[in-house]
Write a protein that holds these residues in place. Structure first.
Motif, short mmCIF file in Angstrom:
data_model
loop_
_atom_site.label_atom_id
_atom_site.label_comp_id
_atom_site.label_asym_id
_atom_site.label_seq_id
_atom_site.Cartn_x
_atom_site.Cartn_y
_atom_site.Cartn_z
N THR A 1 60.67 108.28 25.55
CA THR A 1 61.69 108.59 24.42
C THR A 1 62.31 107.58 24.02
OG1 THR A 1 62.79 110.23 25.68
CG2 THR A 1 64.28 109.27 24.58
N GLY A 2 61.82 107.79 21.86
CA GLY A 2 62.52 107.04 21.27
C GLY A 2 62.63 107.35 20.02
N PRO A 3 62.18 106.89 18.63
CA PRO A 3 63.27 106.96 17.92
C PRO A 3 62.26 107.06 16.80
CG PRO A 3 63.79 104.58 17.94
CD PRO A 3 63.16 105.00 18.91
N ILE B 1 58.55 102.60 13.56
CA ILE B 1 59.53 101.98 14.99
C ILE B 1 57.54 102.45 16.77
CG2 ILE B 1 61.37 102.15 16.43
CD1 ILE B 1 62.59 103.33 13.64
N VAL B 2 57.05 101.27 17.40
CA VAL B 2 56.79 102.18 17.85
C VAL B 2 57.28 101.96 19.21
CG1 VAL B 2 54.09 101.02 19.05
CG2 VAL B 2 54.39 101.19 16.51
N THR B 3 56.83 103.06 19.81
CA THR B 3 57.81 102.94 21.54
C THR B 3 56.55 102.71 22.26
OG1 THR B 3 60.08 105.05 20.57
CG2 THR B 3 59.24 104.08 23.05
N SER B 4 56.46 102.29 22.69
CA SER B 4 56.08 101.14 24.08
C SER B 4 56.54 102.01 25.45
CB SER B 4 55.23 99.63 24.14
OG SER B 4 54.79 99.39 22.85
N SER B 5 55.66 101.83 26.65
CA SER B 5 56.09 102.47 27.48
C SER B 5 55.19 101.43 28.79
CB SER B 5 55.71 103.99 27.86
OG SER B 5 56.34 104.48 29.02
N PRO B 6 55.59 101.23 30.19
CA PRO B 6 54.16 101.05 30.79
C PRO B 6 52.82 102.17 31.26
CG PRO B 6 56.78 100.77 32.04
CD PRO B 6 56.64 101.68 30.71
N ILE C 1 53.30 104.91 21.52
CA ILE C 1 54.04 106.79 20.47
C ILE C 1 54.65 105.94 18.81
CG2 ILE C 1 55.42 108.08 20.39
CD1 ILE C 1 54.98 108.33 23.12
N TYR C 2 54.11 106.69 17.77
CA TYR C 2 54.66 106.80 16.82
C TYR C 2 55.34 107.92 16.20
CZ TYR C 2 55.59 106.27 11.66
OH TYR C 2 56.17 106.32 10.48
N ALA C 3 56.51 108.28 15.39
CA ALA C 3 56.37 109.00 14.39
C ALA C 3 57.71 109.42 13.73
CB ALA C 3 57.02 110.91 16.19
N GLY C 4 56.63 109.93 12.76
CA GLY C 4 57.65 110.10 11.32
C GLY C 4 56.55 109.81 9.97
N LEU D 1 44.80 102.01 9.01
CA LEU D 1 44.86 100.33 9.82
C LEU D 1 43.64 100.22 11.42
CD1 LEU D 1 48.60 100.77 9.90
CD2 LEU D 1 46.92 99.53 8.31
N THR D 2 43.59 98.62 11.32
CA THR D 2 42.67 98.93 12.09
C THR D 2 43.35 98.79 13.68
OG1 THR D 2 42.00 96.23 12.65
CG2 THR D 2 40.88 97.43 11.40
N THR D 3 44.48 99.11 14.25
CA THR D 3 45.27 98.87 15.29
C THR D 3 46.81 99.71 14.63
OG1 THR D 3 46.67 97.35 13.74
CG2 THR D 3 45.06 96.73 15.98
N PHE D 4 47.27 100.15 15.99
CA PHE D 4 48.50 101.43 15.93
C PHE D 4 48.74 100.61 14.99
CE2 PHE D 4 51.79 104.24 17.62
CZ PHE D 4 51.02 104.52 18.15
N PRO D 5 49.82 102.02 14.58
CA PRO D 5 49.20 103.11 14.21
C PRO D 5 48.68 103.44 13.54
CG PRO D 5 51.30 103.19 12.75
CD PRO D 5 51.11 101.46 13.14
N TYR D 6 47.77 103.79 13.17
CA TYR D 6 46.11 102.84 12.48
C TYR D 6 46.14 104.03 11.18
CZ TYR D 6 45.06 102.30 17.21
OH TYR D 6 44.44 101.77 18.39
N LEU D 7 47.29 104.94 10.85
CA LEU D 7 47.71 105.90 8.97
C LEU D 7 47.84 104.61 8.44
CD1 LEU D 7 47.73 108.27 11.65
CD2 LEU D 7 48.40 109.56 10.18
#
Lengths: 392, 580
Positions: free
Chosen positions: A145-147, A162-167, A172-175, A359-365
């Motif tokens: 879960t994330g913003p 805002i990139v939500t990282s998880s173990p 994850i990015y949404a927006g 972008l070459t790194t997350f979130p790429y777009l």
């Protein structure tokens, strides 16, 4: 600033379009029968139902490996087509919808795993700032879960993602992000209507944002040790239980529904499932290709890519459409080349695409276009470099 | 080092409140319930009679599958992040052996005679067969793509494994450890359960929202049962007539008759994950990582009768409840404040008290993290009655019989970090580490690259013991004072029960300390919290129970947290609540 891209104008008008004209005529005929205008986008606004709810209209799905870590897969679903930055703060995810990446490790396109996204209702905090949160349901009971990153109608600079990282290496990015898709839709429509000039290399999607769900995760987390697999995106609206879903849109390969399915069947196609594509839609697609005079060898290639309509990848081969799909892949040039047999076809938007930020790194777009960006082609949020030039 | 001057008596009252959970007499059907915290490398032990956390067992990384032997004496845990299985003696809570298995062991099941365990190695496409007595892998069985859930039939003759990414179930012969059948099922099979009558094995098809019933006699699917959204964990009822299915996306439990007919549902919220039954079949236990609880459901009335807060993201999958009274730690610990928020490279500190509840002295006591991200460290040092450090840092200490020791804990991180769950192990030689209880000894830590607020809140109840006692349908209140010892900042004060479903309504307002705590902001579920550096704000919290709340200070708590727009907490405090 705006500029006229290379490759547009007089040079294009003289290009031999014998085969392309066939496509245009066929599409025009289909369009005339249905009374709807032709439109060739990746999957933007591709059926009547999705037009009624842009929050569940899938524009594109992408699948590629992290350029810096081949063990990780990146999946992208863009929705909310043609989002105008002037209204940036009002593009919300539908809290009653389910956004799903389906994956299949078989050849039948029966799904073997999924990543589901749901979104909370949008709330407004004491300072008037809007907030929405996502919940991602990954295989094996993993939830994250994330913003959601919120856009701004007034900020000259794009919101920091805002990139939500998880173990386990999940990000994850949404927006909002700038629409990574590029195509000269106006030129195509003029071409389809038999008008000249037509393809001028003007990207119809320039200056617009989309909402993007971007997830990066270890490939094994969704397909195990499978080396070949497919993926498609679906959106649903939910009833009282999320087990009661109404499918609104689906998207595997770009432009399958928009280009190869007649208007009267577009809703049916979007409501369908890939495992039934060979039965339900292959005859129609073959008929359309026949009308386009597509060379038989290319029909076979297109059928293997598009039926069932899932984006396929073989991990032993390099990424790039039709082996997966990277953000910058010139998918419509590739598809139109195959359909028309004209291996040098381009819509001329290559230079505009080259000016876009990937972008070459997350979130790429690239960052979302802003309504009042800081001027300058290098400034984030200033999409003028890729903006549409005046119509011919 | 920033050091806090706060009342040690406050921690003692927290501990006294907590100690009551250790004094509950074991009933005849006392059970051990084992909750694996996937993000915290611990197994939390819940006493099924007292419905309270009694001890913590450190495991490998990312524990996921849990199996308890039929006699309840042995607990096996699949550590999905460290490719091992921990074998645990239930009565003492001691890990007796750690067995190396394949990659990413997930589901685990143990044969009814307790001799053999089967664990699905999700990334290897194999099942490891473990001899429990010798703690050795005796066979490795190739199965389908990404095996996950595992179950053994009651006679031990067959083992069923869900191959989650090829939509099949492998049936393994328990006699010769070879695959005897591969059964096609629905999309993305996850959880597996065998019916007690031995006739049927059930598998949840997570992507289809169904359960496939496989006849053991024919290894074919005989029926498909519609359940809720994203079904995951599953258990069969004691009389084999129903299945209990955790629907992660619907946040409920389906109670589905296997002979047909509509399932009923039990609302749980969050994302329910694993389902297990008490050995007598009267209780259904559901772990729920969405709300970080263990829900206890009566099988006869299919209503939630209790809920226990557990640390971390609980992820028990399999048979995770057993008949034996589980380990109970001699130790109880509390920290104050519950949360700290400082800049990267700075040290944050909290006070702690650890108490020996047994009448024998303990030695070798120390404090550590169960697991921690790279760069995060904790150090402990004993303190005297004036909160002045004594001895030296990280020097193990002793605890007299029924004695206690106050400590100062210091945290450092070289990297930015925000965590809501960083379990601490308070342990001494010869006893399990203290239970990890949110609100008591589970710190919330933030290390930020930019200056942040650092809120130290203290709550006060009328009885000044950290317990709020209110009549059902009556009105109660407590006060919170919060000082910001970090940067100025604009936060929101939130009041909630941290996901535990308690029958009460909660409201909070900012209050005027010089006007008897009268509200100076609108009474709501949140209140503004704009802090100046070293500024103090006060709040009033109003509580109306709509039903009875028994005294259970480990679970029934009201939290006030100071959070930013991304729900990151910069300060937290809590009180226990009960009705009278």
């Amino acid at each position: 600033m705006t500029r006229k891209p290379n490759g547009s104008g007089a040079q294009d008008e003289k290009r031999p379009f014998f085969l392309m004209r066939n496509i245009a005529l066929a599409i025009s005929a289909v369009a005339l029968l249905s009374g709807a205008p032709p439109a060739l986008a990746a999957d933007h606004r591709d059926s009547p139902s999705v037009d009624e709810d842009i929050t569940t209209d899938i524009n594109d799905v992408f699948m590629f490996r992290d350029p810096a870590d081949a063990t990780k897969l990146v999946l992208v679903m863009t929705t909310h087509p043609l989002s105008d930055p002037k209204f940036a703060s009002s593009y919300h995810y539908n809290s009653n919808a389910l956004y799903r990446f389906n994956l299949h490790t078989n050849t039948t396109a029966v799904p073997t795993s999924s990543i589901d996204f749901t979104f909370s209702p949008t709330t407004t905090d004491a300072s008037g700032k809007q907030q929405q949160t996502f919940t991602a349901y990954l295989p094996h009971g993993v939830t994250v879960t994330g913003p959601v990153t919120m856009g701004s109608t007034t900020s000259p600079t794009p919101p920091t993602p805002i990139v939500t990282s998880s173990p386990g290496g999940i990000q994850i990015y949404a927006g909002p992000r700038e629409d990574p898709f590029v195509f000269d839709l106006v030129g195509f429509n003029r071409f389809a209507a038999g008008l000249t000039p037509n393809f001028t290399g003007n990207n119809a999607f320039a200056g617009f944002n989309v909402n993007a769900i971007v997830i990066e995760l270890p490939t094994a987390m969704v397909v195990g040790s499978a080396q070949k697999f497919g993926m498609w995106g679906t959106t649903f609206t939910a009833g009282s239980s999320r087990a009661q879903l109404t499918q609104i849109d689906r998207m595997g390969n770009p432009a399958i529904n928009t280009a190869l399915i007649p208007t009267g069947l577009k809703d049916a196609f979007n409501a369908g499932i890939p495992q039934n594509d060979a039965r339900d839609f292959a005859p129609t697609i073959l008929k359309t290709l026949s009308a386009f005079n597509t060379p038989p060898a290319n029909v076979a290639i297109l059928a293997s890519v598009g039926v069932p309509d899932t984006l396929k990848i073989d991990l032993s081969k390099p990424d790039g459409f039709p082996n997966g799909r990277r953000l910058q892949d010139r998918v419509l040039d590739i598809e139109i080349q195959l359909i028309s047999g004209n291996s040098s076809f381009t819509d001329g938007t290559g230079p505009q695409q080259a000016a876009k930020v990937y972008l070459t790194t997350f979130p790429y777009l690239g960052p979302p276009c802003q309504a009042t960006p800081t001027a300058g082609t290098a400034a984030p949020g200033d999409c003028a470099a890729t903006a549409m030039v005046s119509s011919p | 080092m920033k050091r806090l001057k706060t009342a040690a008596s406050w921690r003692v009252s927290l501990l006294l409140a907590t100690l009551s959970i250790c004094g509950v007499a074991a009933e005849s059907r006392a059970q051990g319930i084992y909750v694996a915290s996937q993000d915290s490398s611990v197994l939390s032990v819940v006493n099924g009679a007292a419905l309270a956390l009694t001890a913590t067992i450190p495991t490998g990384s990312a524990p996921l599958g849990v199996a308890v032997t039929t006699d309840g004496s042995t607990v096996l845990v699949a550590n999905s992040g460290s490719n091992t299985v921990s074998i645990i003696d239930a009565a003492s809570g001691v890990v007796s052996a750690t067995v190396a298995v394949g990659k990413q062991p997930s589901g685990i099941a143990v044969a009814p005679n307790g001799a053999t365990a089967y664990v699905a190695n999700t990334l290897d496409n194999t099942v490891s067969v473990i001899s429990v007595a010798t703690a050795k892998v005796v066979a490795t069985v190739p199965v389908g793509l990404s095996p996950f859930g595992v179950a053994v039939t009651p006679n031990g003759a067959a083992v069923y494994v869900a191959n989650s990414f090829d939509n099949t179930v492998s049936a393994i012969s328990g006699a010769n450890n070879t695959v005897s059948a591969t059964v096609p099922v629905g999309a993305s099979p996850s959880g597996v359960a065998a019916s007690p009558d031995g006739s049927t094995v059930y598998v949840t098809n997570t992507l289809d929202n169904t359960v496939s019933a496989i006849a053991v006699s024919s290894n074919s699917v005989t029926s498909t049962i519609a359940v809720g959204a994203h079904p995951f964990g599953i258990a069969s009822s004691a009389d084999s007539t129903r299945v209990y299915v955790a629907n992660m996306q619907d946040g409920n439990l389906s109670v589905a008759p296997v002979a047909g007919g509509s399932p009923s549902t039990v609302t749980l919220g969050g994302a329910p994950y694993g389902v297990s039954l008490s050995p007598d079949g009267t209780q259904i236990y559901v772990v729920n990582p969405g709300v970080r609880t263990l829900a206890i459901i009566s099988a006869s009335s299919t209503t939630v009768t209790a809920s226990v807060s557990v640390p971390g993201k609980p992820a028990s999958l399999g048979v995770f409840a057993g008949a034996k009274t589980p380990a109970s730690s001699a130790l109880v610990a509390a920290i104050l404040p519950l949360s700290r928020s400082v800049g990267v490279g700075n040290t944050s500190s909290v006070f702690a008290t650890v108490l020996n509840s047994k009448s024998t002295a303990l030695t070798g006591c120390q404090v550590s993290f169960a697991s921690a991200p790279t760069g995060l460290t904790v150090a402990y040092q004993t303190t005297n009655a004036s909160n002045q450090p004594t001895g030296s840092a990280n020097q193990p200490f002793g605890l007299a019989a029924n004695g206690s020791q106050s400590l100062v804990l210091t945290f450092n991180d070289a990297n930015a970090l925000q965590t809501s769950s960083q379990p601490l192990l308070f342990q001494c030689t010869g006893t399990s580490p203290a239970a990890i209880v949110a609100g008591l000894d589970l710190p919330v830590l933030t290390f930020s690259t930019t200056p942040t607020p650092d809120i130290i809140p203290i709550s006060a109840t009328a009885t000044n013991d950290g317990i709020l006692t209110v009549p059902v349908n009556g009105a109660g209140a407590f006060a919170v004072a919060a000082i910001d010892i970090g940067a100025a900042g604009s936060l929101t004060a939130l009041v909630d029960t941290q996901g535990v479903p308690l029958p009460l309504t909660l409201t909070i307002c900012q209050s005027n300390a010089s006007n008897n705590g009268a509200c100076s902001s609108t009474l709501n579920s949140t209140a503004p919290a704009t802090f100046a550096t070293n500024g103090t704000l006060t709040y009033s919290v109003f509580v109306t129970p709509t039903g009875a709340i028994p005294f259970s200070p480990g679970t029934s708590r009201i939290f006030v947290r100071f959070v930013d727009a991304n729900n990151v907490a910069y300060g937290a405090t809590s009180v226990a609540v009960r009705t009278n």
